[in-house]
Design a protein around this motif. Structure first.
Motif, PDB file in Angstrom:
ATOM      1  N   GLN A  44     -15.715 -54.702  -5.398  1.00 57.39           N
ATOM      2  CA  GLN A  44     -16.316 -54.798  -6.732  1.00 57.39           C
ATOM      3  C   GLN A  44     -17.354 -55.913  -6.769  1.00 57.39           C
ATOM      4  OE1 GLN A  44     -13.552 -55.745  -9.862  1.00 57.39           O
ATOM      5  NE2 GLN A  44     -15.153 -55.953 -11.415  1.00 57.39           N
ATOM      6  N   LEU A  45     -16.994 -57.063  -6.184  1.00 53.42           N
ATOM      7  CA  LEU A  45     -17.904 -58.215  -6.215  1.00 53.42           C
ATOM      8  C   LEU A  45     -19.174 -57.939  -5.416  1.00 53.42           C
ATOM      9  CD1 LEU A  45     -18.577 -61.141  -6.900  1.00 53.42           C
ATOM     10  CD2 LEU A  45     -17.193 -61.846  -4.927  1.00 53.42           C
ATOM     11  N   VAL A  46     -19.029 -57.354  -4.228  1.00 56.18           N
ATOM     12  CA  VAL A  46     -20.209 -57.059  -3.410  1.00 56.18           C
ATOM     13  C   VAL A  46     -21.155 -56.118  -4.158  1.00 56.18           C
ATOM     14  CG1 VAL A  46     -20.994 -55.908  -1.297  1.00 56.18           C
ATOM     15  CG2 VAL A  46     -19.066 -57.483  -1.205  1.00 56.18           C
ATOM     16  N   ALA A  47     -20.601 -55.081  -4.791  1.00 57.89           N
ATOM     17  CA  ALA A  47     -21.430 -54.139  -5.538  1.00 57.89           C
ATOM     18  C   ALA A  47     -22.141 -54.832  -6.697  1.00 57.89           C
ATOM     19  CB  ALA A  47     -20.578 -52.983  -6.045  1.00 57.89           C
ATOM     20  N   TYR A  48     -21.434 -55.723  -7.372  1.00 62.91           N
ATOM     21  CA  TYR A  48     -22.035 -56.431  -8.518  1.00 62.91           C
ATOM     22  C   TYR A  48     -23.157 -57.364  -8.056  1.00 62.91           C
ATOM     23  CZ  TYR A  48     -22.390 -59.016 -12.900  1.00 62.91           C
ATOM     24  OH  TYR A  48     -22.862 -59.579 -14.064  1.00 62.91           O
ATOM     25  N   LEU A  49     -22.873 -58.158  -7.027  1.00 59.00           N
ATOM     26  CA  LEU A  49     -23.881 -59.113  -6.565  1.00 59.00           C
ATOM     27  C   LEU A  49     -25.114 -58.393  -6.028  1.00 59.00           C
ATOM     28  CD1 LEU A  49     -21.678 -61.767  -4.686  1.00 59.00           C
ATOM     29  CD2 LEU A  49     -22.517 -61.821  -7.044  1.00 59.00           C
ATOM     30  N   GLY A  50     -24.888 -57.279  -5.313  1.00 55.39           N
ATOM     31  CA  GLY A  50     -26.018 -56.552  -4.765  1.00 55.39           C
ATOM     32  C   GLY A  50     -26.918 -55.974  -5.837  1.00 55.39           C
ATOM     33  N   SER A  51     -26.338 -55.560  -6.962  1.00 51.30           N
ATOM     34  CA  SER A  51     -27.116 -54.932  -8.034  1.00 51.30           C
ATOM     35  C   SER A  51     -27.649 -55.936  -9.055  1.00 51.30           C
ATOM     36  CB  SER A  51     -26.247 -53.894  -8.756  1.00 51.30           C
ATOM     37  OG  SER A  51     -25.110 -54.513  -9.353  1.00 51.30           O
ATOM     38  N   ALA A  52     -27.209 -57.180  -8.980  1.00 49.07           N
ATOM     39  CA  ALA A  52     -27.597 -58.191  -9.971  1.00 49.07           C
ATOM     40  C   ALA A  52     -29.043 -58.648  -9.767  1.00 49.07           C
ATOM     41  CB  ALA A  52     -26.664 -59.395  -9.861  1.00 49.07           C
ATOM     42  N   PRO A  53     -29.710 -59.087 -10.840  1.00 47.02           N
ATOM     43  CA  PRO A  53     -31.032 -59.713 -10.663  1.00 47.02           C
ATOM     44  C   PRO A  53     -30.887 -60.982  -9.843  1.00 47.02           C
ATOM     45  CG  PRO A  53     -30.217 -60.059 -12.895  1.00 47.02           C
ATOM     46  CD  PRO A  53     -29.278 -59.097 -12.239  1.00 47.02           C
ATOM     47  N   LYS A  54     -31.914 -61.365  -9.133  1.00 48.06           N
ATOM     48  CA  LYS A  54     -31.825 -62.474  -8.178  1.00 48.06           C
ATOM     49  C   LYS A  54     -32.719 -63.640  -8.585  1.00 48.06           C
ATOM     50  CE  LYS A  54     -29.378 -59.718  -5.483  1.00 48.06           C
ATOM     51  NZ  LYS A  54     -29.498 -58.438  -6.188  1.00 48.06           N
ATOM     52  N   ASP A  92     -28.231 -64.173 -13.352  1.00 49.45           N
ATOM     53  CA  ASP A  92     -27.026 -63.542 -13.899  1.00 49.45           C
ATOM     54  C   ASP A  92     -25.898 -64.559 -13.843  1.00 49.45           C
ATOM     55  OD1 ASP A  92     -24.810 -62.094 -14.612  1.00 49.45           O
ATOM     56  OD2 ASP A  92     -25.291 -60.355 -13.376  1.00 49.45           O
ATOM     57  N   PRO A  93     -25.727 -65.364 -14.888  1.00 51.65           N
ATOM     58  CA  PRO A  93     -24.702 -66.426 -14.875  1.00 51.65           C
ATOM     59  C   PRO A  93     -23.281 -65.906 -14.730  1.00 51.65           C
ATOM     60  CG  PRO A  93     -26.273 -66.758 -16.667  1.00 51.65           C
ATOM     61  CD  PRO A  93     -26.522 -65.384 -16.123  1.00 51.65           C
ATOM     62  N   GLN A  94     -23.070 -64.595 -14.932  1.00 49.63           N
ATOM     63  CA  GLN A  94     -21.718 -64.041 -14.766  1.00 49.63           C
ATOM     64  C   GLN A  94     -21.342 -63.859 -13.297  1.00 49.63           C
ATOM     65  OE1 GLN A  94     -19.353 -63.484 -17.125  1.00 49.63           O
ATOM     66  NE2 GLN A  94     -20.817 -64.590 -18.389  1.00 49.63           N
ATOM     67  N   ALA A  95     -22.308 -63.970 -12.387  1.00 45.21           N
ATOM     68  CA  ALA A  95     -22.022 -63.713 -10.974  1.00 45.21           C
ATOM     69  C   ALA A  95     -21.019 -64.710 -10.412  1.00 45.21           C
ATOM     70  CB  ALA A  95     -23.326 -63.749 -10.175  1.00 45.21           C
ATOM     71  N   LEU A  96     -21.218 -65.999 -10.706  1.00 49.84           N
ATOM     72  CA  LEU A  96     -20.318 -67.006 -10.158  1.00 49.84           C
ATOM     73  C   LEU A  96     -18.901 -66.885 -10.709  1.00 49.84           C
ATOM     74  CD1 LEU A  96     -19.913 -69.382  -8.282  1.00 49.84           C
ATOM     75  CD2 LEU A  96     -20.767 -70.904 -10.076  1.00 49.84           C
ATOM     76  N   PRO A  97     -18.706 -66.754 -12.043  1.00 53.68           N
ATOM     77  CA  PRO A  97     -17.336 -66.544 -12.532  1.00 53.68           C
ATOM     78  C   PRO A  97     -16.673 -65.299 -11.938  1.00 53.68           C
ATOM     79  CG  PRO A  97     -18.793 -67.112 -14.345  1.00 53.68           C
ATOM     80  CD  PRO A  97     -19.664 -66.910 -13.145  1.00 53.68           C
TER      81      PRO A  97
END
Length: 434
Positions: free
Chosen positions: A328-338, A300-305
């Motif tokens: 917001q960031l923690v929720a996004y990173l936790g749900s993102a593909p790894k 998920d390349p949007q994670a870093l931005p």
């Protein structure tokens, strides 16, 4: 100490924590720091010589930094001023310096104790220098962080650094005996439980007394507490987080592993535990930026931005509003593909780079801005990819004396799957060109 309570609007009879009641009244009462305060030790020699220079006390929480600073002021006959770098700003410092100047004019010196001095920025740290040099204040700073990394070189050159040690088992036992003398009764612990309590203190004197206070809260006359029951009592009542101790790293690890394991709710819990415990939100954000690259990567390349945006949002908003972006960031990173494949690939590339040494790039990969370089073959054979029919010249950019390596192998998760398709396309094109 009664003056402190009076200034806070409290009577002498007001309830006071055990750790405060047992705060040493003289330097010889301080435990565990004989390397600084014992006979012939540096601080003792300084005081015996009738002088006290500016200094930095570096050590973990609960080992006596504040107490030592206060008692140094008493022995050196200096007025004691205390501020915290967390809660004080430029206006507060200006008032302190004005009071110190007024005292100096009256022939009285000032010891300024700055807790968490590493939290001041470079400009604020520089602000102490003229007052230290002019003798307006004797500066005593306290920090739990390595001064070499956190304090300005100019400030360090004007203050000696003294390292305080974690309290050993004997020092903690001395504090427990003082607590028993203060309470007029023994701690209701078996020998094994008493040893466990000392171990749980982990070198923190203040924390050991907090633990003892919890044990003293048990009913008088009860049977001695066994280790298992002690753990239950402490877990129920004792502080659960101290950003300066091991839990600082344990909770950070739990946060990262929860995100890596896509357990969003657990990740939110650990992030909240850290914030509620007083952790610096910037530490959490730095860890989340690392996670965005290390654990999410190109899945998920949007994670870093988004991680960088959350960091910027916190810097812009401050607390408490800035914490919304952290959630917001923690929720996004936790749900993102790894995917950690880019991280692994770069580690492998660095390992090979160390092994291969100083191999030169192929000639076509080097520019030739001078005639000499062109005569030596620089840029020879280079094909400008944009000028080819399909936008791909297919040249090999590894060193001529090195075989091609394959470092990057994306997963089939998230955007990694699309990147894998791209790599397969370029590899097929390269084979066709060959």
């Amino acid at each position: 100490m009664s003056d402190l309570f009076a200034s806070a609007g409290l009577e002498k009879e007001a309830p006071r924590p055990l750790a405060d009641r047992l705060r040493p009244a003289k330097l010889s009462d301080v435990v565990g720091q004989d390397h600084l305060l014992g006979v012939g030790a540096p601080l003792r020699r300084m005081l015996d010589g009738g002088r006290l220079s500016s200094l930095i006390l570096w050590g973990p929480p609960g080992v006596g930094k504040t107490t030592i600073a206060r008692l140094l002021a008493v022995d050196a006959k200096l007025e004691f001023e205390q501020i915290s770098a967390i809660f004080s700003g430029v206006a507060d410092l200006r008032k302190v310096f004005e009071r110190a100047k007024a005292r100096r004019a009256a022939g009285k010196g000032t010891l300024l104790f700055v807790d968490e001095i590493h939290r001041f920025n470079k400009a604020q740290q520089d602000g102490f220098l003229p007052h230290v040099e002019a003798g307006v204040i004797t500066l005593v700073g306290a920090t739990t962080e390595n001064p070499s990394f956190e304090l300005n070189a100019a400030l360090l050159s004007r203050a000696q650094v003294y390292t305080l040690k974690r309290l050993d088992d004997d020092a903690i036992e001395k504090l427990l005996k003082r607590a028993e003398a203060e309470e007029g009764r023994d701690l209701p612990l078996t020998d094994e439980a008493r040893e466990v309590l000392r171990n749980m203190a982990d070198g923190d004197g203040r924390f050991s007394l907090n633990l003892a206070e919890e044990v003293f809260a048990e009913p008088v006359g009860r049977t001695p507490i066994e280790p298992k029951e002690l753990a239950s009592i402490i877990q129920r009542r004792a502080p659960i987080y101290d950003k300066g101790q091991e839990s600082h790293y344990n909770l950070a690890s739990a946060l990262q592993k929860s995100i890596r394991g896509s357990d969003v709710d657990a990740a939110l819990y650990w992030a909240a535990r850290m914030l509620v415990g007083g952790e610096d939100p910037r530490f959490i954000l730095r860890r989340l930026v690392v996670i965005a690259s290390e654990d999410i990567g190109n899945a998920d390349p949007q994670a870093l931005p988004l991680a960088i945006a959350a960091k910027d949002s916190f810097e812009f908003l401050g607390q408490p509003e800035g914490e919304i972006a952290i959630g917001q960031l923690v929720a996004y990173l936790g749900s993102a593909p790894k995917s950690n494949r880019s991280h692994i690939a770069f580690k492998q590339a660095k390992a090979v780079a160390r092994e291969t040494g100083s191999l030169a790039p192929p000639p076509h990969a080097m520019n030739a801005p001078t005639k000499l370089m062109k005569s030596l073959g620089y840029s020879e054979g280079y094909v400008y990819d944009h000028n080819t029919e399909d936008g791909f010249a297919g040249l090999n950019y590894f060193p001529p004396d090195m075989s091609r390596e394959k470092f990057y192998e994306p997963t089939q998760f998230g955007f990694d799957k699309e990147i894998a398709k791209r790599l397969e396309y370029w590899e097929r094109k390269r084979r066709d060109k060959d």
